[in-house]
Each structure stands twice: as C-alpha cells, then as structure tokens.
Design a protein around this motif. Structure first.
Motif, PDB file in Angstrom:
ATOM      1  N   MET A   1       0.817  -1.210   0.000  1.00 20.73           N
ATOM      2  CA  MET A   1       0.000   0.000   0.000  1.00 20.73           C
ATOM      3  C   MET A   1       0.848   1.256   0.000  1.00 20.73           C
ATOM      4  SD  MET A   1      -3.328  -0.832   2.273  1.00 20.73           S
ATOM      5  CE  MET A   1      -4.130   0.543   1.469  1.00 20.73           C
ATOM      6  N   SER A   2       0.260   2.333  -0.504  1.00 25.29           N
ATOM      7  CA  SER A   2       0.981   3.590  -0.656  1.00 25.29           C
ATOM      8  C   SER A   2       0.126   4.780  -0.273  1.00 25.29           C
ATOM      9  CB  SER A   2       1.424   3.767  -2.112  1.00 25.29           C
ATOM     10  OG  SER A   2       2.316   2.767  -2.527  1.00 25.29           O
ATOM     11  N   TRP A   3       0.806   5.882  -0.006  1.00 23.12           N
ATOM     12  CA  TRP A   3       0.198   7.202   0.125  1.00 23.12           C
ATOM     13  C   TRP A   3       0.699   8.082  -1.014  1.00 23.12           C
ATOM     14  CZ3 TRP A   3      -3.630   8.470   3.398  1.00 23.12           C
ATOM     15  CH2 TRP A   3      -3.827   7.690   4.545  1.00 23.12           C
ATOM     16  N   TYR A   4      -0.214   8.838  -1.583  1.00 20.47           N
ATOM     17  CA  TYR A   4       0.104   9.839  -2.592  1.00 20.47           C
ATOM     18  C   TYR A   4      -0.530  11.163  -2.138  1.00 20.47           C
ATOM     19  CZ  TYR A   4       1.413   6.065  -5.826  1.00 20.47           C
ATOM     20  OH  TYR A   4       2.017   4.981  -6.418  1.00 20.47           O
ATOM     21  N   ARG A   5      -0.124  12.231  -2.788  1.00 22.25           N
ATOM     22  CA  ARG A   5      -0.747  13.518  -2.511  1.00 22.25           C
ATOM     23  C   ARG A   5      -0.823  14.342  -3.786  1.00 22.25           C
ATOM     24  NH1 ARG A   5       3.950  16.427   1.244  1.00 22.25           N
ATOM     25  NH2 ARG A   5       5.459  16.819  -0.448  1.00 22.25           N
ATOM     26  N   GLN A   6      -1.769  15.260  -3.791  1.00 22.94           N
ATOM     27  CA  GLN A   6      -1.945  16.139  -4.938  1.00 22.94           C
ATOM     28  C   GLN A   6      -2.282  17.532  -4.451  1.00 22.94           C
ATOM     29  OE1 GLN A   6      -4.782  14.795  -7.868  1.00 22.94           O
ATOM     30  NE2 GLN A   6      -3.851  16.062  -9.447  1.00 22.94           N
ATOM     31  N   ALA A   7      -1.388  18.462  -4.751  1.00 27.39           N
ATOM     32  CA  ALA A   7      -1.609  19.864  -4.413  1.00 27.39           C
ATOM     33  C   ALA A   7      -2.365  20.540  -5.558  1.00 27.39           C
ATOM     34  CB  ALA A   7      -0.272  20.558  -4.176  1.00 27.39           C
ATOM     35  N   PRO A   8      -3.065  21.629  -5.285  1.00 24.08           N
ATOM     36  CA  PRO A   8      -3.807  22.321  -6.347  1.00 24.08           C
ATOM     37  C   PRO A   8      -2.898  22.707  -7.505  1.00 24.08           C
ATOM     38  CG  PRO A   8      -4.429  23.161  -4.202  1.00 24.08           C
ATOM     39  CD  PRO A   8      -3.267  22.251  -3.965  1.00 24.08           C
ATOM     40  N   GLY A   9      -3.330  22.359  -8.711  1.00 22.82           N
ATOM     41  CA  GLY A   9      -2.572  22.717  -9.899  1.00 22.82           C
ATOM     42  C   GLY A   9      -1.360  21.853 -10.167  1.00 22.82           C
ATOM     43  N   LYS A  10      -1.168  20.819  -9.355  1.00 26.50           N
ATOM     44  CA  LYS A  10      -0.009  19.939  -9.539  1.00 26.50           C
ATOM     45  C   LYS A  10      -0.464  18.507  -9.761  1.00 26.50           C
ATOM     46  CE  LYS A  10       3.270  22.688  -6.845  1.00 26.50           C
ATOM     47  NZ  LYS A  10       4.306  22.650  -5.779  1.00 26.50           N
ATOM     48  N   GLU A  11       0.465  17.710 -10.279  1.00 28.94           N
ATOM     49  CA  GLU A  11       0.164  16.306 -10.499  1.00 28.94           C
ATOM     50  C   GLU A  11       0.233  15.536  -9.180  1.00 28.94           C
ATOM     51  OE1 GLU A  11       1.761  15.806 -15.114  1.00 28.94           O
ATOM     52  OE2 GLU A  11       2.689  14.688 -13.488  1.00 28.94           O
ATOM     53  N   ARG A  12      -0.466  14.415  -9.135  1.00 24.91           N
ATOM     54  CA  ARG A  12      -0.406  13.561  -7.965  1.00 24.91           C
ATOM     55  C   ARG A  12       1.014  12.995  -7.846  1.00 24.91           C
ATOM     56  NH1 ARG A  12      -5.398   9.567  -6.919  1.00 24.91           N
ATOM     57  NH2 ARG A  12      -6.368  11.598  -7.332  1.00 24.91           N
ATOM     58  N   GLU A  13       1.532  12.991  -6.622  1.00 22.79           N
ATOM     59  CA  GLU A  13       2.900  12.515  -6.425  1.00 22.79           C
ATOM     60  C   GLU A  13       2.967  11.485  -5.316  1.00 22.79           C
ATOM     61  OE1 GLU A  13       5.435  15.782  -5.287  1.00 22.79           O
ATOM     62  OE2 GLU A  13       4.452  16.048  -3.351  1.00 22.79           O
TER      63      GLU A  13
ATOM     64  N   LYS B   1      -3.624   4.200  -1.560  1.00 24.35           N
ATOM     65  CA  LYS B   1      -3.827   3.303  -2.701  1.00 24.35           C
ATOM     66  C   LYS B   1      -3.358   1.913  -2.322  1.00 24.35           C
ATOM     67  CE  LYS B   1      -2.332   2.404  -7.446  1.00 24.35           C
ATOM     68  NZ  LYS B   1      -1.309   2.704  -8.475  1.00 24.35           N
ATOM     69  N   THR B   2      -4.155   0.923  -2.700  1.00 27.76           N
ATOM     70  CA  THR B   2      -3.685  -0.435  -2.558  1.00 27.76           C
ATOM     71  C   THR B   2      -2.999  -0.847  -3.842  1.00 27.76           C
ATOM     72  OG1 THR B   2      -4.380  -2.751  -2.470  1.00 27.76           O
ATOM     73  CG2 THR B   2      -6.091  -1.146  -2.947  1.00 27.76           C
ATOM     74  N   GLU B   3      -1.678  -0.971  -3.770  1.00 29.32           N
ATOM     75  CA  GLU B   3      -0.910  -1.357  -4.952  1.00 29.32           C
ATOM     76  C   GLU B   3      -1.229  -2.804  -5.329  1.00 29.32           C
ATOM     77  OE1 GLU B   3       0.700   0.816  -6.553  1.00 29.32           O
ATOM     78  OE2 GLU B   3       1.239   2.406  -5.132  1.00 29.32           O
ATOM     79  N   SER B   4      -1.607  -3.597  -4.327  1.00 29.96           N
ATOM     80  CA  SER B   4      -1.924  -5.006  -4.577  1.00 29.96           C
ATOM     81  C   SER B   4      -3.160  -5.144  -5.452  1.00 29.96           C
ATOM     82  CB  SER B   4      -2.169  -5.725  -3.243  1.00 29.96           C
ATOM     83  OG  SER B   4      -1.088  -5.558  -2.360  1.00 29.96           O
ATOM     84  N   CYS B   5      -4.132  -4.275  -5.246  1.00 35.56           N
ATOM     85  CA  CYS B   5      -5.426  -4.414  -5.918  1.00 35.56           C
ATOM     86  C   CYS B   5      -5.787  -3.199  -6.762  1.00 35.56           C
ATOM     87  CB  CYS B   5      -6.526  -4.657  -4.891  1.00 35.56           C
ATOM     88  SG  CYS B   5      -6.236  -6.119  -3.867  1.00 35.56           S
ATOM     89  N   ASN B   6      -4.944  -2.157  -6.746  1.00 32.17           N
ATOM     90  CA  ASN B   6      -5.122  -0.982  -7.603  1.00 32.17           C
ATOM     91  C   ASN B   6      -6.435  -0.247  -7.353  1.00 32.17           C
ATOM     92  OD1 ASN B   6      -4.126   0.820  -9.513  1.00 32.17           O
ATOM     93  ND2 ASN B   6      -5.148  -0.228 -11.198  1.00 32.17           N
ATOM     94  N   TYR B   7      -6.733   0.006  -6.080  1.00 28.70           N
ATOM     95  CA  TYR B   7      -7.864   0.844  -5.720  1.00 28.70           C
ATOM     96  C   TYR B   7      -7.343   2.090  -4.991  1.00 28.70           C
ATOM     97  CZ  TYR B   7     -11.363  -2.769  -6.706  1.00 28.70           C
ATOM     98  OH  TYR B   7     -12.171  -3.692  -7.314  1.00 28.70           O
ATOM     99  N   TRP B   8      -8.098   3.199  -5.150  1.00 28.98           N
ATOM    100  CA  TRP B   8      -7.758   4.459  -4.495  1.00 28.98           C
ATOM    101  C   TRP B   8      -8.857   4.833  -3.497  1.00 28.98           C
ATOM    102  CZ3 TRP B   8      -3.361   7.411  -5.532  1.00 28.98           C
ATOM    103  CH2 TRP B   8      -2.630   7.072  -6.671  1.00 28.98           C
ATOM    104  N   GLY B   9      -8.444   5.557  -2.463  1.00 29.71           N
ATOM    105  CA  GLY B   9      -9.414   6.165  -1.587  1.00 29.71           C
ATOM    106  C   GLY B   9      -9.878   7.496  -2.151  1.00 29.71           C
ATOM    107  N   GLN B  10     -10.782   8.149  -1.420  1.00 29.88           N
ATOM    108  CA  GLN B  10     -11.365   9.402  -1.900  1.00 29.88           C
ATOM    109  C   GLN B  10     -10.534  10.615  -1.500  1.00 29.88           C
ATOM    110  OE1 GLN B  10     -12.232   8.010   0.911  1.00 29.88           O
ATOM    111  NE2 GLN B  10     -12.257   9.735   2.338  1.00 29.88           N
ATOM    112  N   GLY B  11      -9.607  10.435  -0.599  1.00 24.50           N
ATOM    113  CA  GLY B  11      -8.699  11.505  -0.205  1.00 24.50           C
ATOM    114  C   GLY B  11      -9.102  12.191   1.082  1.00 24.50           C
ATOM    115  N   THR B  12      -8.102  12.763   1.752  1.00 28.20           N
ATOM    116  CA  THR B  12      -8.319  13.579   2.944  1.00 28.20           C
ATOM    117  C   THR B  12      -7.415  14.808   2.833  1.00 28.20           C
ATOM    118  OG1 THR B  12      -8.387  13.567   5.377  1.00 28.20           O
ATOM    119  CG2 THR B  12      -6.589  12.337   4.348  1.00 28.20           C
ATOM    120  N   GLN B  13      -7.973  15.974   3.118  1.00 25.38           N
ATOM    121  CA  GLN B  13      -7.267  17.234   2.898  1.00 25.38           C
ATOM    122  C   GLN B  13      -6.362  17.578   4.070  1.00 25.38           C
ATOM    123  OE1 GLN B  13      -7.277  19.337   0.152  1.00 25.38           O
ATOM    124  NE2 GLN B  13      -5.732  20.557   1.228  1.00 25.38           N
ATOM    125  N   VAL B  14      -5.135  17.948   3.749  1.00 15.41           N
ATOM    126  CA  VAL B  14      -4.180  18.446   4.739  1.00 15.41           C
ATOM    127  C   VAL B  14      -3.807  19.874   4.341  1.00 15.41           C
ATOM    128  CG1 VAL B  14      -1.849  18.229   5.662  1.00 15.41           C
ATOM    129  CG2 VAL B  14      -3.252  16.191   5.317  1.00 15.41           C
TER     130      VAL B  14
END
Length: 113
Positions: A34-46, A96-109
């Motif tokens: 499993m992984s964590w990604y983030r996406q800032a406004p106007g930027k790509e998900r990283e 994201k579950t890399e094992s099954c390729n599903y994403w969550g809906q996100g939480t804002q920081v």
C-alpha cells in the motif's frame, strides 16, 4: 468490491503533526502492498510513501525523516504519521492499494505558515 476510506486530515500550523488513516474494506489481501500519494492544487499527484508485502518502506525525498508509514493488519488500516509539517505539505492525500489498484477518496491536509 474494495473500498478505501481515508481520515485524519485537517488544518495545522507549520511544525505541527497529523496522523492519516486509511481503512480498507472488502478484501484484506489488498493490504499487502500500500501507498500514500498527494496532490496539491494545480499539480500532479505525487508519491509520498509505500509499505510493501515484505514490510519494506519507501519515502519521497520531500518527506523523508518527517513521516512514517505503518499498517495494522488486524484493523486493516494504513497510517501515515506526519511531523514537522510545512506549508508545502498542503495537499489532498490519497491511499492506494498497490496489490489491488484501488484508491481512496482523499483527505485534505492544510498547513499554514
């Protein structure tokens, strides 16, 4: 059907801490990698961090030393402990579950200076 539900985001001042959670519902084997990604406004998900099926950890250089990824296989929950937050950490955080390729809906920081 696999569902990922993130929580724990919020607004903090620079230097503060947050712990994000990602609960996995539906198929516990999806917790293996499993992984964590983030996406800032106007930027790509990283990429932020990853824990694989062997427990090996990876971190983006931008967060290394400030965040810790972990998981609780009994609770089927992934965590991201974030310390010494800076305004550049402001983003929507996704698990994201890399094992099954599903994403969550996100939480804002949001980190204010």
């Amino acid at each position: 059907q696999v569902q990922l539900v993130e929580s724990g985001g919020g607004s903090v001042q620079a230097g503060g801490s947050l712990r994000l959670s990602c609960a996995v519902f539906g198929y516990s084997n999806c917790m293996h990698d499993m992984s964590w990604y983030r996406q800032a406004p106007g930027k790509e998900r990283e990429f932020v961090s990853r824990i694989d099926s062997f427990g090996r950890l990876r971190y983006a250089d931008s967060v290394k030393g400030r965040v810790t990824i972990s998981r609780d296989n009994v609770k089927n929950t992934l965590y991201l402990q974030m310390n010494s937050l800076v305004p550049e950490d402001t983003a929507m955080y996704y698990c994201k579950t890399e094992s099954c390729n599903y994403w969550g809906q996100g939480t804002q920081v949001t980190v204010s200076s």
